[in-house]
Design an enzyme around this catalytic site. Structure first.
Site, PDB file in Angstrom:
ATOM      1  N   ASN A  52      -9.949   2.517  -6.284  1.00 16.76           N
ATOM      2  CA  ASN A  52      -9.047   1.703  -5.481  1.00 16.76           C
ATOM      3  C   ASN A  52      -9.675   1.659  -4.089  1.00 16.76           C
ATOM      4  O   ASN A  52      -9.503   2.586  -3.302  1.00 16.76           O
ATOM      5  CB  ASN A  52      -7.650   2.322  -5.415  1.00 16.76           C
ATOM      6  CG  ASN A  52      -6.683   1.445  -4.616  1.00 16.76           C
ATOM      7  OD1 ASN A  52      -7.101   0.501  -3.947  1.00 16.76           O
ATOM      8  ND2 ASN A  52      -5.404   1.763  -4.693  1.00 16.76           N
ATOM      9  N   HIS A  91      -5.150  -1.416  -8.101  1.00 16.01           N
ATOM     10  CA  HIS A  91      -4.349  -1.628  -6.890  1.00 16.01           C
ATOM     11  C   HIS A  91      -2.913  -1.281  -7.226  1.00 16.01           C
ATOM     12  O   HIS A  91      -2.364  -1.790  -8.213  1.00 16.01           O
ATOM     13  CB  HIS A  91      -4.438  -3.077  -6.400  1.00 16.01           C
ATOM     14  CG  HIS A  91      -5.822  -3.445  -6.006  1.00 16.01           C
ATOM     15  ND1 HIS A  91      -6.386  -3.031  -4.821  1.00 16.01           N
ATOM     16  CD2 HIS A  91      -6.781  -4.124  -6.664  1.00 16.01           C
ATOM     17  CE1 HIS A  91      -7.631  -3.460  -4.757  1.00 16.01           C
ATOM     18  NE2 HIS A  91      -7.902  -4.128  -5.863  1.00 16.01           N
TER      19      HIS A  91
HETATM   20  C1  DQA Z   1      -4.158  -1.607  -2.156  1.00 15.39           C
HETATM   21  C2  DQA Z   1      -3.955  -3.056  -1.725  1.00 15.39           C
HETATM   22  C3  DQA Z   1      -4.788  -3.374  -0.496  1.00 15.39           C
HETATM   23  O1  DQA Z   1      -4.606  -4.731  -0.100  1.00 15.39           O
HETATM   24  C4  DQA Z   1      -4.382  -2.479   0.653  1.00 15.39           C
HETATM   25  O2  DQA Z   1      -5.210  -2.710   1.774  1.00 15.39           O
HETATM   26  C5  DQA Z   1      -4.343  -1.036   0.304  1.00 15.39           C
HETATM   27  C6  DQA Z   1      -3.891  -0.629  -1.021  1.00 15.39           C
HETATM   28  C7  DQA Z   1      -3.205  -1.210  -3.313  1.00 15.39           C
HETATM   29  O3  DQA Z   1      -3.450  -0.172  -3.916  1.00 15.39           O
HETATM   30  O4  DQA Z   1      -2.225  -1.916  -3.573  1.00 15.39           O
HETATM   31  O5  DQA Z   1      -4.585  -0.182   1.138  1.00 15.39           O
HETATM   32  O6  DQA Z   1      -5.478  -1.450  -2.631  1.00 15.39           O
END
Ligand code: DQA
Length: 148
Positions: free
Chosen positions: A75, A101
């Site tokens: 992630n 994500h």
């Molecule tokens: C994320 C989604 C990203 O856009 C965001 O910047 C994150 C977390 C997620 O796990 O949903 O920090 O990767």
């Protein structure tokens, strides 16, 4: 002894469970690590968990994984949307790469809709909350047992 799966987490994921819980839920990264380690053990897999707020550290772990790991679950957090360098590091890996994500990035701000990593990932899990990491472990077990 078979090689471990590297689970690599990008910036601000150290705050999981505390940061914007309405988006990311209440489970901490430590909770995710414990649940996934148990699940992995059931599938004869070992996990190594990493988190950093620094892009170069994520790249160094991906490069280390090329020799040391059987696959990567990643992630990359906000770097998903910006980092060609992390994409290039993943492209240098010949084993399975799964992208996770926690939130559904497609329902959020337009700048989150595109992830550079998805061009390399063998699978992408979005919007399943922290359970997405467990789903990635299951998928990794399936890919590795199928010899890929
Ligand atoms: C994320 C989604 C990203 O856009 C965001 O910047 C994150 C977390 C997620 O796990 O949903 O920090 O990767």
């Amino acid at each position: 002894m078979s090689k471990p799966i590297y689970v690599i987490n990008g910036p601000n994921l150290n705050l999981l469970g505390h940061r914007e819980p309405e988006i990311y839920g209440h489970e901490t990264l430590g909770d995710v690590e414990r649940t996934c380690a148990d699940l992995a053990r059931h599938h004869q897999l070992e996990l190594r968990f990493f988190q950093s707020n620094a892009e170069h550290e994520l790249i160094d772990w991906i490069q280390e994984a090329r020799e040391a790991a059987a696959g990567i679950i990643i992630n990359p957090a906000a770097y998903s949307h910006t980092s060609i360098a992390i994409l290039d590091a993943l492209r240098a890996c010949s084993f399975p790469v799964l992208e996770v994500h926690v939130s559904n990035i497609h329902q959020r701000e337009p700048f989150r809709h595109h992830s550079h990593m998805s061009a390399r990932a063998d699978g992408v899990i979005v919007g399943c909350g922290t359970q997405g990491y467990e789903l990635a472990v299951l998928r990794m077990a399936r890919l590795l047992s199928a010899g890929r």
